[in-house]
Motif scaffolding. Structure first.
Motif, mmCIF file in Angstrom:
data_model
loop_
_atom_site.group_PDB
_atom_site.id
_atom_site.type_symbol
_atom_site.label_atom_id
_atom_site.label_comp_id
_atom_site.label_asym_id
_atom_site.label_seq_id
_atom_site.Cartn_x
_atom_site.Cartn_y
_atom_site.Cartn_z
ATOM 1 N N HIS A 40 -33.051 123.821 -11.290
ATOM 2 C CA HIS A 40 -33.645 122.926 -10.308
ATOM 3 C C HIS A 40 -32.688 121.811 -9.874
ATOM 4 O O HIS A 40 -33.071 120.914 -9.121
ATOM 5 C CB HIS A 40 -34.943 122.310 -10.850
ATOM 6 N N ASP A 485 -40.939 122.888 -8.224
ATOM 7 C CA ASP A 485 -40.118 123.686 -9.136
ATOM 8 C C ASP A 485 -40.515 125.157 -9.084
ATOM 9 O O ASP A 485 -39.662 126.049 -9.166
ATOM 10 C CB ASP A 485 -40.265 123.159 -10.571
ATOM 11 N N ASP A 489 -38.129 128.294 -8.247
ATOM 12 C CA ASP A 489 -38.029 129.450 -9.147
ATOM 13 C C ASP A 489 -38.301 130.752 -8.399
ATOM 14 O O ASP A 489 -37.645 131.774 -8.642
ATOM 15 C CB ASP A 489 -39.020 129.306 -10.305
ATOM 16 N N ALA A 509 -32.287 124.040 -4.550
ATOM 17 C CA ALA A 509 -32.233 122.759 -5.265
ATOM 18 C C ALA A 509 -31.100 121.864 -4.766
ATOM 19 O O ALA A 509 -30.952 120.732 -5.221
ATOM 20 C CB ALA A 509 -32.076 123.004 -6.772
#
Length: 514
Positions: A40, A485, A489, A509
């Motif tokens: 991240h 997040d 992902d 990110a």
């Protein structure tokens, strides 16, 4: 105190499990295959600021002086033709009409073509060997210019000078990006790039001194400029071979822990990066060029170079038209004060940029300075006002060397992408240098409305583009920050470590540096 501390106060075992085997010591962290951020973009470690400060001072001492000397003599060897012109070169070679402009153009043809190949070669061979080698090369070409006796010979040597000098500006910028954090880079770029206006000042003083000499054998007048300055340049190239090192791992003057700290802190600012100096990778090389920040900044740098190179080549001519009754030596000396002011401004603006960690707002302010200068050039024929305009033009234009190259360097992730991003920026920028060779034409003197009007328009384009780029990157950062997040992902799911690295600026990110 250790140079690095874990941010988490829990057990090492807990940290390793959560962050996929985070190394337990600084040396391991710096090894290939390990990242210093999570998926991240969060930095997993906390660096000791005292150790970092001590390391940066050491890098400044061992890295910056050498590259500054290389660029100083690179710029002198390129721009001394402006001093040679008013010292008799034009008459001795029988240059007529646009032949002086063609002579300048021949340099930029090779300078542009070899820009990206030179920076890829710099990465492949290693800056510690490549940069000294090309320094000896362009010093030799400068020296050879002293012995040309025809327009054709001068064009040939000037073309070869461009071949060797093509790799200097992007090569040094790329080299420094291996050593410094993104916020630190711009001031270090400025420390060596300020030698450009310094070269203008020093070059004028040196030209005045050399032209006062009775002669060196059969070499006299303007020929002495190229001979003496070429020999000095070759000496700088030889010395730099022994003082430069490719990257932190090969630096004999760093301890084992200092090497690890130097590598880890650079990796910590590039999400997903597992090494500071990666192998050549086609996808990463392309990513550096198609980066939207690179494209916009290189467009800005094109117009910057119309101004910067025009100043370098034609300031002696412009000053000579402002003060036509002065002696040759005094005309050379009148070119010095504007460059001295340029050196100071070229350090103040990047220093402020470093401390605020912003660049684009300084793009805007610098463009306004240059615009003011060219408005004065076009609005009045008063010699003193026009001489003052030279100060404004130089002060507004020269900081862009550090600003543009830093803006490009800090907005890519991998070493390969950085080499092509900087190379592309300088290549496109030097198309502006090519244009500049035709900006001040013989029939346009002594007021040079065409050249000054072109530079005014160019700096207005710089101002508008800088504002638009600032708005675009700011809006895109807000969109990226809105991702959770889980969404990050999902975008990374199923990708290998190599595929994630090849995403470069497309990594969800990632955040643009403004």
């Amino acid at each position: 105190m250790s140079a690095i501390e874990h941010e988490h106060k829990g057990s090492i075992d807990h940290i390793d499990e959560k962050h996929h085997g985070l190394p337990q010591n600084l040396e391991s962290l710096a090894e290939r295959g390990h990242t210093v951020t999570d998926e991240h973009g969060n930095v997993l470690v906390k660096f000791d600021p005292v150790a970092e400060k001590r390391l940066v001072r050491k890098i400044d001492l061992f890295v910056v002086p050498t590259v500054a000397m290389i660029y100083l003599w690179c710029f002198i060897d390129r721009a001394n033709i402006g001093n040679a012109k008013i010292a008799g070169m034009e008459k001795d070679l029988g240059l007529k009409g646009f032949q002086y402009n063609i002579l300048l153009t021949s340099f930029y043809v090779s300078y542009i073509v070899f820009e990206i190949p030179s920076n890829i070669a710099c990465k492949w061979i290693g800056p510690g060997k490549f940069l000294p080698a090309i320094t000896v090369g362009f010093g030799l070409m400068s020296m050879a210019t002293a012995f040309v006796h025809s327009f054709g010979a001068a064009v040939s040597v000037r073309f070869l000078l461009g071949v060797f000098e093509a790799g200097v500006l992007p090569g040094i910028a790329y080299y420094l990006s291996r050593w410094y954090r993104k916020s630190e880079l711009i001031f270090r770029l400025a420390l060596y790039l300020c030698t450009a206006p310094l070269a203008g000042a020093f070059g004028g003083l040196l030209a005045g001194a050399i032209l006062s000499l009775p002669g060196i054998g059969s070499v006299k007048g303007w020929q002495q400029l190229f001979l003496v300055e070429g020999i000095i340049t070759m000496g700088v190239g030889v010395i730099s071979y022994f003082t430069m090192t490719d990257h932190p791992n090969t630096a004999r003057w760093l301890s084992k822990e200092e090497k690890a700290l130097a590598i880890a802190r650079v990796k910590s600012e590039n999400v997903g990066t597992t090494e500071v100096t990666d192998k050549l990778d086609k996808k990463k090389l392309i990513a550096g060029i198609v980066n939207p920040n690179t494209i916009a900044t290189s467009w800005i740098f094109l117009f910057v170079n119309i101004t910067v190179q025009g100043i370098a080549f034609f300031t002696p001519t412009i000053v000579a038209t402002i003060y036509p009754k002065e002696t040759l030596v005094r005309k050379q000396l009148w070119t010095v004060p504007p460059y001295v002011v340029g050196v100071v401004v070229n350090l103040i603006i990047p220093f402020a940029s470093w401390k605020t960690n912003r660049r684009l707002v300084y793009f805007i302010s610098s463009a306004c300075l240059a615009i003011s200068g060219y408005i004065i050039f076009l609005a009045t024929t008063n010699p003193r006002a026009r001489y003052g305009a030279v100060f404004l033009a130089i002060s507004g234009a020269f900081p862009f060397g550090a600003l543009c190259n830093a803006q490009v360097a800090v907005n890519v992730l991998s070493d390969s992408a950085r080499s092509t991003a900087i190379g592309w920026n300088v290549m496109v920028g030097n198309i502006g240098g090519l244009i500049s060779t035709w900006s001040y034409l013989p029939h346009d003197g002594p007021d040079f409305h065409i050249g000054n009007g072109l530079n005014l328009a160019g700096n207005c384009i710089i101002l508008i583009t800088s504002i638009l780029l600032l708005l675009y990157l700011g809006v895109d950062n807000k969109k990226r920050s809105a991702l959770t997040d889980a969404e990050i992902d999902e975008k990374l799911a199923g990708k290998t470590q190599i595929e994630i690295q090849e995403m470069d600026w497309k990594h969800p990110a990632w955040r643009w540096h403004l």
